[in-house]
Design a protein around this motif. Structure first.
Motif, PDB file in Angstrom:
ATOM      1  N   MET A   1     -27.459 -12.574 -73.052  1.00  0.00           N
ATOM      2  CA  MET A   1     -26.957 -12.551 -74.402  1.00  0.00           C
ATOM      3  C   MET A   1     -26.205 -11.238 -74.632  1.00  0.00           C
ATOM      4  SD  MET A   1     -29.138 -12.378 -77.916  1.00  0.00           S
ATOM      5  CE  MET A   1     -28.886 -13.923 -78.715  1.00  0.00           C
ATOM      6  N   THR A   2     -25.082 -11.313 -75.286  1.00  0.00           N
ATOM      7  CA  THR A   2     -24.282 -10.135 -75.605  1.00  0.00           C
ATOM      8  C   THR A   2     -24.334  -9.878 -77.106  1.00  0.00           C
ATOM      9  OG1 THR A   2     -22.810 -10.582 -73.764  1.00  0.00           O
ATOM     10  CG2 THR A   2     -21.969  -9.133 -75.477  1.00  0.00           C
ATOM     11  N   GLU A   3     -24.562  -8.618 -77.467  1.00  0.00           N
ATOM     12  CA  GLU A   3     -24.588  -8.207 -78.869  1.00  0.00           C
ATOM     13  C   GLU A   3     -23.872  -6.866 -78.980  1.00  0.00           C
ATOM     14  OE1 GLU A   3     -27.801  -6.406 -81.969  1.00  0.00           O
ATOM     15  OE2 GLU A   3     -28.466  -8.084 -80.743  1.00  0.00           O
ATOM     16  N   GLU A   4     -22.731  -6.853 -79.605  1.00  0.00           N
ATOM     17  CA  GLU A   4     -21.954  -5.627 -79.753  1.00  0.00           C
ATOM     18  C   GLU A   4     -22.495  -4.810 -80.922  1.00  0.00           C
ATOM     19  OE1 GLU A   4     -17.486  -5.165 -81.013  1.00  0.00           O
ATOM     20  OE2 GLU A   4     -17.619  -5.746 -78.897  1.00  0.00           O
ATOM     21  N   ARG A   5     -22.905  -3.553 -80.629  1.00  0.00           N
ATOM     22  CA  ARG A   5     -23.400  -2.641 -81.664  1.00  0.00           C
ATOM     23  C   ARG A   5     -22.822  -1.264 -81.420  1.00  0.00           C
ATOM     24  NH1 ARG A   5     -29.817  -2.848 -81.997  1.00  0.00           N
ATOM     25  NH2 ARG A   5     -29.531  -1.480 -83.777  1.00  0.00           N
ATOM     26  N   TYR A   6     -22.285  -0.680 -82.471  1.00  0.00           N
ATOM     27  CA  TYR A   6     -21.781   0.686 -82.416  1.00  0.00           C
ATOM     28  C   TYR A   6     -22.901   1.653 -82.804  1.00  0.00           C
ATOM     29  CZ  TYR A   6     -17.034  -1.123 -81.990  1.00  0.00           C
ATOM     30  OH  TYR A   6     -15.909  -1.750 -81.549  1.00  0.00           O
ATOM     31  N   PHE A   7     -22.680   2.919 -82.483  1.00  0.00           N
ATOM     32  CA  PHE A   7     -23.651   3.976 -82.753  1.00  0.00           C
ATOM     33  C   PHE A   7     -24.123   3.947 -84.205  1.00  0.00           C
ATOM     34  CE2 PHE A   7     -24.396   8.326 -84.260  1.00  0.00           C
ATOM     35  CZ  PHE A   7     -25.471   8.685 -83.445  1.00  0.00           C
ATOM     36  N   GLY A 116     -16.359  10.566 -79.354  1.00  0.00           N
ATOM     37  CA  GLY A 116     -16.312   9.125 -79.565  1.00  0.00           C
ATOM     38  C   GLY A 116     -17.621   8.413 -79.269  1.00  0.00           C
ATOM     39  N   HIS A 117     -18.685   9.200 -78.989  1.00  0.00           N
ATOM     40  CA  HIS A 117     -19.973   8.600 -78.634  1.00  0.00           C
ATOM     41  C   HIS A 117     -21.121   9.347 -79.293  1.00  0.00           C
ATOM     42  CE1 HIS A 117     -17.389   7.118 -75.409  1.00  0.00           C
ATOM     43  NE2 HIS A 117     -18.255   6.120 -75.289  1.00  0.00           N
ATOM     44  N   LEU A 142     -25.963   6.056 -74.225  1.00  0.00           N
ATOM     45  CA  LEU A 142     -24.671   6.582 -74.666  1.00  0.00           C
ATOM     46  C   LEU A 142     -23.980   5.431 -75.378  1.00  0.00           C
ATOM     47  CD1 LEU A 142     -22.641   8.950 -74.536  1.00  0.00           C
ATOM     48  CD2 LEU A 142     -21.739   7.894 -72.453  1.00  0.00           C
ATOM     49  N   VAL A 143     -23.704   5.594 -76.682  1.00  0.00           N
ATOM     50  CA  VAL A 143     -23.207   4.502 -77.491  1.00  0.00           C
ATOM     51  C   VAL A 143     -21.885   4.907 -78.155  1.00  0.00           C
ATOM     52  CG1 VAL A 143     -23.713   2.851 -79.340  1.00  0.00           C
ATOM     53  CG2 VAL A 143     -25.594   3.799 -77.951  1.00  0.00           C
ATOM     54  N   GLU A 144     -20.923   4.028 -78.030  1.00  0.00           N
ATOM     55  CA  GLU A 144     -19.593   4.258 -78.618  1.00  0.00           C
ATOM     56  C   GLU A 144     -19.700   4.270 -80.147  1.00  0.00           C
ATOM     57  OE1 GLU A 144     -15.294   1.977 -78.713  1.00  0.00           O
ATOM     58  OE2 GLU A 144     -16.718   1.520 -77.103  1.00  0.00           O
ATOM     59  N   ARG A 145     -18.986   5.218 -80.749  1.00  0.00           N
ATOM     60  CA  ARG A 145     -18.898   5.268 -82.208  1.00  0.00           C
ATOM     61  C   ARG A 145     -17.782   4.338 -82.673  1.00  0.00           C
ATOM     62  NH1 ARG A 145     -21.023   9.241 -85.184  1.00  0.00           N
ATOM     63  NH2 ARG A 145     -22.161  10.895 -84.120  1.00  0.00           N
ATOM     64  N   ARG A 146     -17.966   3.772 -83.850  1.00  0.00           N
ATOM     65  CA  ARG A 146     -16.912   2.977 -84.469  1.00  0.00           C
ATOM     66  C   ARG A 146     -15.756   3.898 -84.865  1.00  0.00           C
ATOM     67  NH1 ARG A 146     -16.999  -2.112 -86.270  1.00  0.00           N
ATOM     68  NH2 ARG A 146     -19.239  -2.257 -86.287  1.00  0.00           N
ATOM     69  N   GLN A 147     -16.114   5.060 -85.394  1.00  0.00           N
ATOM     70  CA  GLN A 147     -15.135   6.071 -85.792  1.00  0.00           C
ATOM     71  C   GLN A 147     -15.495   7.394 -85.107  1.00  0.00           C
ATOM     72  OE1 GLN A 147     -12.451   5.586 -87.794  1.00  0.00           O
ATOM     73  NE2 GLN A 147     -13.002   3.417 -87.846  1.00  0.00           N
ATOM     74  N   PRO A 148     -14.660   7.894 -84.203  1.00  0.00           N
ATOM     75  CA  PRO A 148     -14.961   9.185 -83.559  1.00  0.00           C
ATOM     76  C   PRO A 148     -15.053  10.315 -84.584  1.00  0.00           C
ATOM     77  CG  PRO A 148     -13.198   8.039 -82.412  1.00  0.00           C
ATOM     78  CD  PRO A 148     -13.451   7.282 -83.696  1.00  0.00           C
ATOM     79  N   LEU A 149     -15.865  11.311 -84.276  1.00  0.00           N
ATOM     80  CA  LEU A 149     -16.005  12.491 -85.154  1.00  0.00           C
ATOM     81  C   LEU A 149     -14.761  13.357 -85.098  1.00  0.00           C
ATOM     82  CD1 LEU A 149     -19.663  13.586 -84.484  1.00  0.00           C
ATOM     83  CD2 LEU A 149     -18.755  12.380 -86.466  1.00  0.00           C
TER      84      LEU A 149
END
Length: 149
Positions: A1-7, A116-117, A142-149
């Motif tokens: 199962m795939t579930e896309e979640r950002y930081f 970005g993470h 290590l999780v990708e951010r939706r919006q980089p800092l």
């Protein structure tokens, strides 16, 4: 199962549990062959009968591998394992014990160099069928951010 979640979607305190997995003699023998760890604690029933636990014990690395494997229920294309911290083998696991894993998000923090993470820390607690804790560790993602800092 795939579930896309950002930081930003991880919530400290969120928990989940897994199904169980019974540790067998075959698991121990196979793990010994894969790792080269043939110490008598795992392989010699007669010797173990003279020791404190009176029976063979599963390799800690086997319990760790199976316990973490139980938590791998979904693929998040925005995250990857970043490592493990603070692992402790709390109690022995014996042939015939069934282990379960409980996961709690215990920290979400910026990555010190990758804007970005972020780093998401899951504390993994592995228990046996008697609800005794046998292993605890922190799994870092290590999780990708939706919006980089």
């Amino acid at each position: 199962m795939t579930e896309e979640r950002y930081f930003e979607e991880y919530v400290p305190g969120a928990r989940r549990g897994t199904t169980g997995r019974t540790i067998t003699e075959a698991d121990i023998v196979l793990h010994a062959g894969q790792t080269g760890d043939f110490f008598p604690h795992h392989m010699d029933a007669a010797w173990c009968a003279t020791q404190e636990f009176k029976q063979r014990i599963a390799h800690g690395t086997l319990v760790f591998s199976v316990g973490i494997g139980l938590t791998a229920s979904t693929i998040n294309p925005r995250a990857m394992s970043y490592g493990y911290d603070r692992m402790r083998f709390v109690k022995p696991v014996f042939i015939g014990d069934t282990i379960y894993s409980q996961v709690e998000i215990t920290d979400c923090r910026p990555h010190p160099k990758r804007r970005g993470h972020g780093i998401v820390v899951e504390t993994v607690t592995v228990t046996n069928q008697r609800e005794e804790t046998v292993l605890v560790c922190d799994h870092l993602h290590l999780v990708e951010r939706r919006q980089p800092l």
